[in-house]
Design a protein around this motif. Structure first.
Motif, short mmCIF file in Angstrom:
data_model
loop_
_atom_site.label_atom_id
_atom_site.label_comp_id
_atom_site.label_asym_id
_atom_site.label_seq_id
_atom_site.Cartn_x
_atom_site.Cartn_y
_atom_site.Cartn_z
N MET A 1 0.83 -1.21 0.00
CA MET A 1 0.00 0.00 0.00
C MET A 1 0.87 1.27 0.00
N PHE A 2 0.58 2.19 -0.90
CA PHE A 2 1.32 3.45 -0.95
C PHE A 2 0.63 4.50 -0.07
N VAL A 3 1.43 5.38 0.50
CA VAL A 3 0.86 6.48 1.31
C VAL A 3 1.46 7.81 0.87
N LEU A 4 0.70 8.88 1.12
CA LEU A 4 1.23 10.22 0.89
C LEU A 4 2.04 10.61 2.12
N ALA A 5 3.22 11.12 1.93
CA ALA A 5 4.04 11.54 3.06
C ALA A 5 4.62 12.91 2.75
N VAL A 6 5.00 13.63 3.79
CA VAL A 6 5.49 15.00 3.56
C VAL A 6 6.88 15.21 4.16
N ILE A 7 7.63 16.05 3.50
CA ILE A 7 8.93 16.48 3.99
C ILE A 7 8.76 17.96 4.31
N TYR A 8 8.40 18.24 5.53
CA TYR A 8 8.00 19.60 5.89
C TYR A 8 9.07 20.64 5.55
N GLU A 9 10.31 20.25 5.77
CA GLU A 9 11.40 21.21 5.54
C GLU A 9 11.50 21.65 4.09
N ASN A 10 11.03 20.81 3.18
CA ASN A 10 11.14 21.17 1.76
C ASN A 10 10.05 22.13 1.30
N CYS A 11 8.96 22.20 2.06
CA CYS A 11 7.81 23.00 1.62
C CYS A 11 8.08 24.49 1.78
N THR A 12 7.83 25.23 0.69
CA THR A 12 8.03 26.67 0.73
C THR A 12 6.70 27.42 0.89
N GLY A 13 5.60 26.67 0.95
CA GLY A 13 4.29 27.32 1.09
C GLY A 13 3.84 28.00 -0.19
N CYS A 14 4.22 27.45 -1.34
CA CYS A 14 3.88 28.11 -2.61
C CYS A 14 2.43 27.87 -3.03
N HIS A 15 1.76 26.89 -2.45
CA HIS A 15 0.34 26.57 -2.71
C HIS A 15 0.08 25.95 -4.09
#
Ligand code: SF4
Ligand code: SF4
Length: 185
Positions: free
Chosen positions: A1-15
């Protein structure tokens, strides 16, 4: 099963992920119709993604009085609009605030785009990844062991996912629009 995961540090908040999500599901670029929400805190330079975690034994599925929520083959909880009566119980029950509503009071939530999440494809910084569940859990453990407060990988340097260029993301959005052929841009 695949899941969505996040790398918070990479996010610039560009939307951009929100725009791609709303376009994929509604054919318009409208942040309020996105199934992923980016909360930004510029004062601490942090962005956090809010989205459905497709929980095991999900509260939304359990509380729905119409049995309108069920899992598909990708493990995503899908809302059957033929059964849904718009009572909002699912949204109240979700501990992550991952279910929102359209103007017609229809609940909307992440459906993993049928196994090809648009947010993952468009994110110019590879802040969202779609990977095998066990691998994601291992990475989370590693990050915890390294004392990392946020994210699965714990930092740009250790991410094994190279960053895309912003131009690639824009190109991707344009392709989406072209594919739909419905939007005048
Ligand atoms: S597209 Fe990527 S970098 Fe931009 S807000 Fe979404 S997760 Fe963050
Ligand atoms: S809003 Fe629809 S999907 Fe959600 S609990 Fe009510 S009937 Fe079920």
């Amino acid at each position: 099963m695949f899941v969505l995961a996040v790398i918070y540090e990479n996010c610039t908040g560009c939307h951009l992920c929100e725009l791609a999500c709303s376009f994929k599901h509604h054919g318009v670029f409208d942040l309020s119709l996105s199934r992923i929400t980016i909360l930004t805190k510029p004062e601490v330079q942090t962005s956090v993604q809010v989205y459905c975690l497709q929980c095991r034994d999900a509260a939304c599925e359990r509380v729905c009085p119409m049995d309108a929520i069920s899992r598909d083959r990708n493990g995503a909880y899908i809302i059957n609009y033929d059964r849904c009566i718009g009572c909002r119980e699912c949204a109240y029950a979700c501990p992550f605030g991952a279910i929102s509503f359209e103007v017609e009071a229809r609940p909307i939530k992440c459906d993993l785009c049928g196994g090809e999440p648009e947010c993952v494809a468009v994110c110019p910084h590879d802040a969202i990844v779609y990977m095998e569940e066990k691998k994601a859990a291992r990475e989370l453990k590693k990050a915890k062991a390294a004392g990392v407060a946020y994210g699965l990988y714990g930092g740009k340097e250790t991410s094994e996912h190279p960053r895309k260029k912003a131009e690639e993301a824009v190109e991707y959005l344009m392709k989406l629009v072209e594919k739909s052929g419905e939007l005048d841009v």
